[in-house]
Design a protein around this motif. Structure first.
Motif, PDB file in Angstrom:
ATOM      1  N   ALA A  33     -12.949  -2.812   1.703  1.00 47.25           N
ATOM      2  CA  ALA A  33     -13.817  -3.692   0.927  1.00 47.25           C
ATOM      3  C   ALA A  33     -13.565  -3.524  -0.570  1.00 47.25           C
ATOM      4  N   ALA A  34     -13.315  -2.285  -1.013  1.00 43.08           N
ATOM      5  CA  ALA A  34     -12.997  -2.047  -2.422  1.00 43.08           C
ATOM      6  C   ALA A  34     -11.658  -2.680  -2.794  1.00 43.08           C
ATOM      7  N   LYS A  37     -11.790  -6.339  -3.492  1.00 38.83           N
ATOM      8  CA  LYS A  37     -12.313  -6.719  -4.816  1.00 38.83           C
ATOM      9  C   LYS A  37     -11.175  -6.848  -5.829  1.00 38.83           C
ATOM     10  N   ARG A  40      -7.045 -10.385  -2.875  1.00 39.39           N
ATOM     11  CA  ARG A  40      -7.478 -11.026  -1.644  1.00 39.39           C
ATOM     12  C   ARG A  40      -6.439 -10.813  -0.540  1.00 39.39           C
ATOM     13  N   HIS A  82     -15.239   0.307  -7.454  1.00 40.89           N
ATOM     14  CA  HIS A  82     -15.731  -0.589  -6.411  1.00 40.89           C
ATOM     15  C   HIS A  82     -16.199   0.146  -5.154  1.00 40.89           C
TER      16      HIS A  82
END
Length: 255
Positions: A33-34, A37, A40, A82
């Motif tokens: 998930a980090a 950020k 993509r 992140h």
């Protein structure tokens, strides 16, 4: 695509383990998930070891592929930003060759298990050690550990759900040290091998704790190993004292 190695430190308590889960938090999910950020459609990352729920890491290694070149320091700083508020940190980052693989390039893995003996509840290390109230004797545990060194069929110390192709592994190190701990004692188990069976380290420590408590003899551990039967294993200790401490490679990717 540029490939990067990440050295990760994490507290395993909030996670269902390393591996991504559909409906539970995982370390892999937090790191991916980090990464999302920053870029993509980052491909799935791979790690040196799939730690179980509640297991911590001091030196987990993962690799990822990104679409553009990143300065390793800037990449680690961005990921740490992140990753908040998850208890996960990138402590080192390096650009690596395209054929580097966090799991398959590894030559060895080293685990640390922390066991604390004292009557009063552990406060500051709660969730970071396995606490037992009975005193333990170091020397019998050390003698028992020597029976486990080398190449053996470790069926006795293998979880029933283990998916490894073979129970035969080579254990290179199982070293136990005792040290002071506030109002008690701490025992540290240093375990090293190229690879491990599921729950192998926790099975070792739970069984050796019985030796230290006087319930088993060192020779009972030898007999349990030779039985090649899961039923011969001692208790499997809880996960919170276990840390993936280090992963060894032909060349240290982090210098």
């Amino acid at each position: 695509m540029p490939r990067y190695a990440l050295k990760l430190e994490y507290d395993g308590a909030p996670f269902a383990g390393w591996q991504r889960q559909a409906d539970q938090p995982s370390v892999q999910g937090a790191v991916e998930a980090a990464l999302a950020k920053l870029e993509r459609d980052v491909p799935s990352i791979a790690a040196a070891g799939r730690t179980d729920a509640g297991v911590h890491a001091l030196g987990q290694v993962a690799h990822c592929e990104l679409t553009r070149e990143w300065d390793p320091f800037r990449l680690s700083e961005a990921l740490n930003y992140h990753l908040k508020p998850h208890p996960v940190a990138v402590v080192a980052c390096a650009r690596v060759a395209d054929d580097f693989h966090a799991r398959f390039s590894a030559l060895e893995r080293q685990y640390l298990f922390r066991l604390v003996t004292r009557r009063a509840p552990v406060v500051h290390d709660a969730g970071k050690v396995w606490q037992v109230q009975n005193p333990l004797a170091l020397e019998p545990m050390q003698r028992a550990a020597r029976y486990l060194l080398g190449r053996h069929d470790f069926t006795t110390f293998r979880a029933s759900i283990c998916q490894a192709d073979s129970p035969v592994k080579t254990l290179d190190e199982l070293r136990i040290e005792e040290m002071d701990y506030p109002s008690g004692r701490e025992f540290r188990f240093h375990v090293r091998a190229r690879s491990f069976l599921h729950n192998q380290v926790r099975s070792f420590v739970g069984t050796l704790e019985r030796v230290g408590a006087g319930a088993w003899t060192p020779e009972d551990v030898k007999a349990a190993l030779e039985a090649r039967a899961r039923a011969a294993c001692g208790p499997v200790c809880p996960p919170q004292g276990l840390y993936l401490a280090r992963v060894g490679y032909p060349e240290d990717p982090f210098g």
